[in-house]
Write a protein that holds these residues in place. Sequence first.
Motif, mmCIF file in Angstrom:
data_model
loop_
_atom_site.group_PDB
_atom_site.id
_atom_site.type_symbol
_atom_site.label_atom_id
_atom_site.label_comp_id
_atom_site.label_asym_id
_atom_site.label_seq_id
_atom_site.Cartn_x
_atom_site.Cartn_y
_atom_site.Cartn_z
ATOM 1 N N LEU A 168 11.414 11.830 3.078
ATOM 2 C CA LEU A 168 10.924 12.980 2.320
ATOM 3 C C LEU A 168 10.651 14.196 3.198
ATOM 4 C CD1 LEU A 168 8.421 11.185 -0.083
ATOM 5 C CD2 LEU A 168 10.670 12.106 -0.660
ATOM 6 N N MET A 169 10.112 13.941 4.392
ATOM 7 C CA MET A 169 9.756 15.025 5.312
ATOM 8 C C MET A 169 10.319 14.711 6.701
ATOM 9 S SD MET A 169 5.829 15.607 4.173
ATOM 10 C CE MET A 169 5.426 14.180 3.188
ATOM 11 N N PRO A 170 11.585 15.056 6.932
ATOM 12 C CA PRO A 170 12.221 14.678 8.198
ATOM 13 C C PRO A 170 11.596 15.331 9.437
ATOM 14 C CG PRO A 170 13.785 15.811 6.741
ATOM 15 C CD PRO A 170 12.500 15.719 6.021
ATOM 16 N N LYS A 171 10.890 16.436 9.267
ATOM 17 C CA LYS A 171 10.274 17.118 10.414
ATOM 18 C C LYS A 171 8.997 16.417 10.883
ATOM 19 C CE LYS A 171 11.982 21.622 8.976
ATOM 20 N NZ LYS A 171 11.596 22.959 8.494
ATOM 21 N N VAL A 172 8.457 15.530 10.054
ATOM 22 C CA VAL A 172 7.192 14.869 10.365
ATOM 23 C C VAL A 172 7.482 13.489 10.950
ATOM 24 C CG1 VAL A 172 5.051 13.975 9.403
ATOM 25 C CG2 VAL A 172 5.998 16.113 8.538
ATOM 26 N N LYS A 173 6.919 13.229 12.115
ATOM 27 C CA LYS A 173 7.028 11.917 12.765
ATOM 28 C C LYS A 173 5.648 11.266 12.704
ATOM 29 C CE LYS A 173 7.908 8.725 16.020
ATOM 30 N NZ LYS A 173 6.807 7.838 16.031
ATOM 31 N N VAL A 174 5.504 10.243 11.843
ATOM 32 C CA VAL A 174 4.241 9.533 11.716
ATOM 33 C C VAL A 174 4.224 8.418 12.754
ATOM 34 C CG1 VAL A 174 2.781 8.171 10.184
ATOM 35 C CG2 VAL A 174 4.107 10.067 9.262
ATOM 36 N N ASN A 175 3.223 8.451 13.641
ATOM 37 C CA ASN A 175 3.102 7.409 14.665
ATOM 38 C C ASN A 175 2.645 6.095 14.048
ATOM 39 O OD1 ASN A 175 3.804 9.214 16.722
ATOM 40 N ND2 ASN A 175 1.700 9.932 16.875
ATOM 41 N N THR A 176 1.596 6.166 13.263
ATOM 42 C CA THR A 176 1.097 4.982 12.574
ATOM 43 C C THR A 176 0.252 5.414 11.385
ATOM 44 O OG1 THR A 176 0.026 2.834 12.856
ATOM 45 C CG2 THR A 176 -0.999 4.701 13.951
ATOM 46 N N ILE A 177 -0.106 4.445 10.571
ATOM 47 C CA ILE A 177 -0.958 4.695 9.410
ATOM 48 C C ILE A 177 -2.182 3.817 9.546
ATOM 49 C CG2 ILE A 177 -1.155 4.504 6.902
ATOM 50 C CD1 ILE A 177 1.845 5.035 6.738
ATOM 51 N N TYR A 178 -3.328 4.398 9.309
ATOM 52 C CA TYR A 178 -4.591 3.660 9.359
ATOM 53 C C TYR A 178 -5.127 3.532 7.935
ATOM 54 C CZ TYR A 178 -4.323 5.246 14.195
ATOM 55 O OH TYR A 178 -3.900 5.517 15.474
ATOM 56 N N PHE A 179 -5.557 2.328 7.580
ATOM 57 C CA PHE A 179 -6.207 2.111 6.300
ATOM 58 C C PHE A 179 -7.707 2.168 6.567
ATOM 59 C CE2 PHE A 179 -2.171 -0.130 5.513
ATOM 60 C CZ PHE A 179 -1.795 0.487 4.332
ATOM 61 N N SER A 180 -8.350 3.274 6.169
ATOM 62 C CA SER A 180 -9.786 3.385 6.386
ATOM 63 C C SER A 180 -10.567 2.762 5.221
ATOM 64 C CB SER A 180 -10.199 4.840 6.579
ATOM 65 O OG SER A 180 -9.931 5.591 5.413
ATOM 66 N N LYS A 181 -9.911 2.634 4.089
ATOM 67 C CA LYS A 181 -10.522 1.997 2.917
ATOM 68 C C LYS A 181 -9.425 1.215 2.214
ATOM 69 C CE LYS A 181 -13.410 4.594 0.702
ATOM 70 N NZ LYS A 181 -13.911 5.655 -0.190
ATOM 71 N N TYR A 182 -9.721 -0.046 1.912
ATOM 72 C CA TYR A 182 -8.735 -0.905 1.261
ATOM 73 C C TYR A 182 -9.497 -1.911 0.417
ATOM 74 C CZ TYR A 182 -4.241 -3.319 0.921
ATOM 75 O OH TYR A 182 -3.053 -3.853 0.473
ATOM 76 N N ILE A 183 -9.742 -1.550 -0.832
ATOM 77 C CA ILE A 183 -10.561 -2.379 -1.718
ATOM 78 C C ILE A 183 -9.710 -2.812 -2.898
ATOM 79 C CG2 ILE A 183 -12.615 -2.465 -3.147
ATOM 80 C CD1 ILE A 183 -13.694 -0.125 -1.387
ATOM 81 N N LEU A 184 -9.509 -4.114 -3.017
ATOM 82 C CA LEU A 184 -8.732 -4.685 -4.119
ATOM 83 C C LEU A 184 -9.695 -5.339 -5.084
ATOM 84 C CD1 LEU A 184 -5.850 -5.151 -5.120
ATOM 85 C CD2 LEU A 184 -5.883 -7.316 -3.905
ATOM 86 N N GLN A 185 -9.699 -4.865 -6.313
ATOM 87 C CA GLN A 185 -10.630 -5.378 -7.304
ATOM 88 C C GLN A 185 -9.899 -5.865 -8.519
ATOM 89 O OE1 GLN A 185 -13.519 -2.516 -8.408
ATOM 90 N NE2 GLN A 185 -14.771 -3.965 -9.491
#
Length: 185
Positions: A168-185
């Motif tokens: 979607l955004m070829p100019k953006v290089k994401v190093n990693t993704i952090y999940f700061s909140k992950y609540i499954l209910q």
Amino acid sequence: MEKIKEETPETKVEETSVPPEKGRGLNLKVLLFGIPIFIVQLIVVYFVTANVLLDKIQTGHTPAEPVNSEVKKEEEHPKAASNELGKFVYMVEDVVINPANSEGKRLLLSSLGFDISTEQEHQELKSKEFLLKDAVISIMSSKDVARLSNIVYRDTLRTEIIKRISVLMPKVKVNTIYFSKYILQ
């Protein structure tokens, strides 16, 4: 007087010895070779089904490019950017996701941080936040509750989201993704 023995077919049958019957009881070859080979085959089929086929069925597609090209792309980027992890993080707060096949009875509340290399990439993510949220929601809502609740599967989620963002955004290089909140209910 001498007795003359008449040989009839009945007496011949009685005189011949009958060999012991084979096939009674357990065959030693089956125990030594057959059962271990069968167990090994079961294990191989389980791992192939669980790791290869189910991933393809649940994602609904096969990879567009081979895995080797992904490794090459990661090597092309400068190593200096990877040393500055956490310098530029763009946060997407409180995304509510309805997992697949949950019939609206289960929800996932998640906040994600996208670790990027430069301020320009940060600004681009900020300006296209709606695309970012849509990518996250579409990927995560396509997974069922069993996948989303599995901690090991989160790395796969990260990889899928990073691939979608790179398209979607070829100019953006994401190093990693952090999940700061992950609540499954």
